[in-house]
Design an enzyme around this catalytic site. Structure first.
Site, PDB file in Angstrom:
ATOM      1  NE  ARG A  60     -24.449 -11.711   7.025  1.00  0.00           N
ATOM      2  CZ  ARG A  60     -23.483 -11.143   7.732  1.00  0.00           C
ATOM      3  NH1 ARG A  60     -22.788 -11.859   8.585  1.00  0.00           N
ATOM      4  NH2 ARG A  60     -23.208  -9.877   7.600  1.00  0.00           N
ATOM      5  CE  LYS A 167      -5.184  -2.458  -1.948  1.00  0.00           C
ATOM      6  NZ  LYS A 167      -6.128  -1.376  -2.262  1.00  0.00           N
ATOM      7  CG  ASP A 196      -1.413  -5.009  -7.487  1.00  0.00           C
ATOM      8  OD1 ASP A 196      -1.988  -4.210  -8.239  1.00  0.00           O
ATOM      9  OD2 ASP A 196      -0.583  -4.649  -6.637  1.00  0.00           O
ATOM     10  CG  HIS A 197      -6.858  -2.973  -9.720  1.00  0.00           C
ATOM     11  ND1 HIS A 197      -6.615  -2.491  -8.466  1.00  0.00           N
ATOM     12  CD2 HIS A 197      -7.036  -1.877 -10.504  1.00  0.00           C
ATOM     13  CE1 HIS A 197      -6.650  -1.172  -8.491  1.00  0.00           C
ATOM     14  NE2 HIS A 197      -6.902  -0.765  -9.708  1.00  0.00           N
ATOM     15  CE  LYS A 201      -4.804   0.251 -13.142  1.00  0.00           C
ATOM     16  NZ  LYS A 201      -6.025   1.008 -13.328  1.00  0.00           N
ATOM     17  CG  ASP A 254      -5.539   2.354  -0.625  1.00  0.00           C
ATOM     18  OD1 ASP A 254      -6.168   1.285  -0.721  1.00  0.00           O
ATOM     19  OD2 ASP A 254      -5.847   3.388  -1.258  1.00  0.00           O
ATOM     20  CG  HIS A 259      -2.038  -0.616  -6.776  1.00  0.00           C
ATOM     21  ND1 HIS A 259      -2.448  -1.924  -6.877  1.00  0.00           N
ATOM     22  CD2 HIS A 259      -3.080   0.049  -6.223  1.00  0.00           C
ATOM     23  CE1 HIS A 259      -3.689  -2.028  -6.399  1.00  0.00           C
ATOM     24  NE2 HIS A 259      -4.094  -0.855  -5.986  1.00  0.00           N
ATOM     25  CE  LYS A 359      -7.180   7.206  -1.904  1.00  0.00           C
ATOM     26  NZ  LYS A 359      -7.603   6.382  -3.022  1.00  0.00           N
TER      27      LYS A 359
HETATM   28  C1  BG6 Z   1      -7.224   0.620  -5.055  1.00  0.00           C
HETATM   29  C2  BG6 Z   1      -7.156   1.509  -3.846  1.00  0.00           C
HETATM   30  O1  BG6 Z   1      -6.481  -0.542  -4.840  1.00  0.00           O
HETATM   31  O2  BG6 Z   1      -6.713   1.314  -6.178  1.00  0.00           O
HETATM   32  C3  BG6 Z   1      -7.906   2.804  -4.084  1.00  0.00           C
HETATM   33  O3  BG6 Z   1      -7.723   0.848  -2.720  1.00  0.00           O
HETATM   34  C4  BG6 Z   1      -7.431   3.462  -5.349  1.00  0.00           C
HETATM   35  O4  BG6 Z   1      -7.759   3.688  -2.977  1.00  0.00           O
HETATM   36  C5  BG6 Z   1      -7.428   2.481  -6.513  1.00  0.00           C
HETATM   37  O5  BG6 Z   1      -8.292   4.556  -5.630  1.00  0.00           O
HETATM   38  C6  BG6 Z   1      -6.778   3.080  -7.740  1.00  0.00           C
HETATM   39  O6  BG6 Z   1      -6.979   2.240  -8.816  1.00  0.00           O
HETATM   40  P1  BG6 Z   1      -7.066   2.815 -10.297  1.00  0.00           P
HETATM   41  O7  BG6 Z   1      -7.233   1.598 -11.149  1.00  0.00           O
HETATM   42  O8  BG6 Z   1      -8.262   3.731 -10.324  1.00  0.00           O
HETATM   43  O9  BG6 Z   1      -5.796   3.548 -10.535  1.00  0.00           O
END
Ligand code: BG6
Length: 513
Positions: A60, A167, A196-197, A201, A254, A259, A359
């Site tokens: 935007r 996500k 899903d990152h 990895k 989260d 993950h 956390k």
């Molecule tokens: C994200 C979460 O998907 O993954 C975060 O929203 C988290 O809260 C993060 O910190 C962790 O990813 P990584 O790659 O740092 O382990």
């Protein structure tokens, strides 16, 4: 050919990535500057981008191509994994970046986008389109509809168009179902790439390689040899400035829904028929469906949640969760969750899988620990009592990426003493410091159209049904005193008890020495 050169690469044999345009919706957001542009810059630097490509940022705010490029260039100084930034590479790369100002709901903006894409010619840069939705999920449907109406998203033809979505993919099964239905009104399931990152990895991808290319471990990978499995994803940071988001998510949505369950699926699934996307994903879904459903009574016994109060992490004072910005002072949101799950299939019947994430824990580390059964302690009972350590295999996903095997050895000397020793494999020392970011791999796979590392509709929905059953057990129950933990500790005491009931104990990741 020497052993060193006999490498097998998954990507080999894959079609070259065709020229295409990546359109990023939500281009002013954090993800673009922190992850997407650094990843694309590195792919370009490593000559992995297609021979011609464009990247269009759609957002935007009022910007020009030049001002957007300048902003991204500044971001690269901060977020690039290689420094300094190579100016010649950046100049060549950034010439392909364009900005399109517009509101996601405004059809005129999509007409401008269409005109911009058409200005790239009538070939693949106009037709092969990767739409990256770095926006709130509530807007997925409207963007899919608008790109479709603008003639940019078809479900057939020789060119391709794909939607990549981030996500959170919904907040429960019902909302994920609705999102899926909205996306697939205008795109086929094959066109939707859910990120899903963790799957990007290297070490997570290595789980399948390790399991299915090594006879010695796979033969032991079952209830006959394995006592239990622990998956830990601990984080040193608190929620920081993400309090608003976190209040809606909590640790279970989260981290666990995505993950951790993905890592669990890779650790426990059966061998797929092939490495094709559908075959791998079929097995992951089958595994997730075999997780024993939890009743509210099971949740009370098998799941522990926690929330941090003020403490110190690595010498730094940290506020309690309830004092974080945008967090309710009486919030019941969990910043920690630990669960004991069972997988009801032939391979895993009776083997507990312990999962935990939180956390403000003492360190950031993701590990899978496979603990084998004890040997009958006949020979060494006099020396060790019942303390002979079981063998354990630890897959260190991050940091200090590698694998360690723990076994018992004789302490040198005249007395007969036994103690655990370790065999280590470290990525760095074996392969050198090759650390592409997860997003590099994922963007490349999405451009190539390989969905193996992306989550399928039934996978995301099955994962939500597991999480929903846990949340149902928490419904209407505020946190109790024993569910709090001080920032900088390994979580609430109840999480220790969860394992102690079965004679187990968490193995905390160790700091890198
Ligand atoms: C994200 C979460 O998907 O993954 C975060 O929203 C988290 O809260 C993060 O910190 C962790 O990813 P990584 O790659 O740092 O382990």
């Amino acid at each position: 050919m020497s052993d060193h050169t006999m490498t097998f690469r998954l990507g080999e044999g894959r079609k070259a990535v065709a020229p295409c345009t990546i359109v990023i919706f939500g281009a002013s957001g954090d993800l673009t500057v922190r992850k997407l542009i650094p990843a694309l810059y590195h792919l370009f630097k490593d000559k992995q981008m297609p021979p011609s490509f464009r990247v269009v940022g759609f957002a935007r705010r009022e910007k020009t191509d030049a001002s957007w490029r300048a902003e991204l260039r500044a971001g690269l100084d901060q977020f690039s994994r290689t420094k300094p930034v190579d100016e010649a590479v950046w100049a060549a790369f950034s010439a392909n970046l364009h900005y399109c100002m517009g509101d996601l709901t405004d059809t005129a903006a999509y007409a401008r986008l269409e005109a911009l894409l058409t200005s790239f010619g009538s070939g693949p840069l106009r037709e092969n389109l990767l739409f990256y939705l770095a926006i709130s999920p509530s807007q997925f449907g409207i963007v899919a509809e608008n790109v479709h109406r603008a003639g940019l998203l078809h479900q057939d033809g020789t060119a391709w168009q794909r939607l990549v979505v981030e996500k959170p993919f919904g907040h429960d099964l019902a909302s994920a179902h609705t999102l899926n239905s909205e996306l697939t009104r205008f795109a086929t399931e094959q066109q939707v790439f859910r990120i899903d990152h963790y799957l990007g990895k290297e070490t997570v991808q290595n789980i399948l390689m390790f399991r299915f290319s090594n006879a010695i471990f796979e033969r032991l990978w079952n209830r006959d040899s394995i006592d239990h499995v622990q998956i830990t994803v601990s984080e040193k940071l608190g929620v920081g400035d993400r309090g608003g988001y976190y209040e809606e998510a909590g640790a279970i949505r989260d981290m666990l829904q995505n993950h951790i369950l993905q890592v669990l699926a890779l650790v426990a699934m059966e061998p797929p028929v092939s490495l094709e996307a559908e075959d791998v994903r079929d097995e992951k879904v089958k595994l997730l469906k075999s997780i024993r459903p939890l009743t509210p009574e099971d949740v009370a016994k098998q799941v522990v949640r926690g929330q941090y109060f003020a403490g110190t992490v690595a010498g730094q004072p940290r506020p309690g969760y309830r004092q974080e910005i945008k967090v309710k002072p009486d919030s019941n949101v969990e910043t920690y969750v630990a669960a004991k799950l069972y997988i009801d299939n032939w391979r895993w019947s009776g083997v507990p899988f312990y999962l935990r994430t939180g956390k403000n824990l003492p360190l950031s580390a993701s590990e899978v620990r496979i603990q084998f059964r004890r040997t009958p302690n006949v020979l060494f009972a006099a020396q060790c009592g019942d303390k002979l350590d079981p063998n354990a295999l630890t897959l260190r996903l991050q940091p200090n990426e590698g694998i360690s095997l723990r076994f018992n050895g004789k302490v040198p000397g005249t007395s007969l003493a036994v103690r655990p020793v370790r065999m280590h494999f470290s990525y760095d020392s074996e392969f050198g410091a090759y650390t592409p970011e997860a997003y590099e791999r994922l963007l490349l796979e999405a451009m190539a159209g390989d969905a193996t590392l992306f989550i399928r509709r039934d996978e995301v929905e099955t994962a939500w049904s597991i999480v929903d059953s846990i949340r149902a057990g928490w419904e209407g129950k505020p946190l109790t005193n024993h569910e709090f933990y001080a920032a900088g500790t390994w979580g609430p005491i109840a999480a220790e008890d969860l394992l102690a009931q079965s004679g187990h104990a968490w193995r905390d990741p160790q700091p890198i020495t």
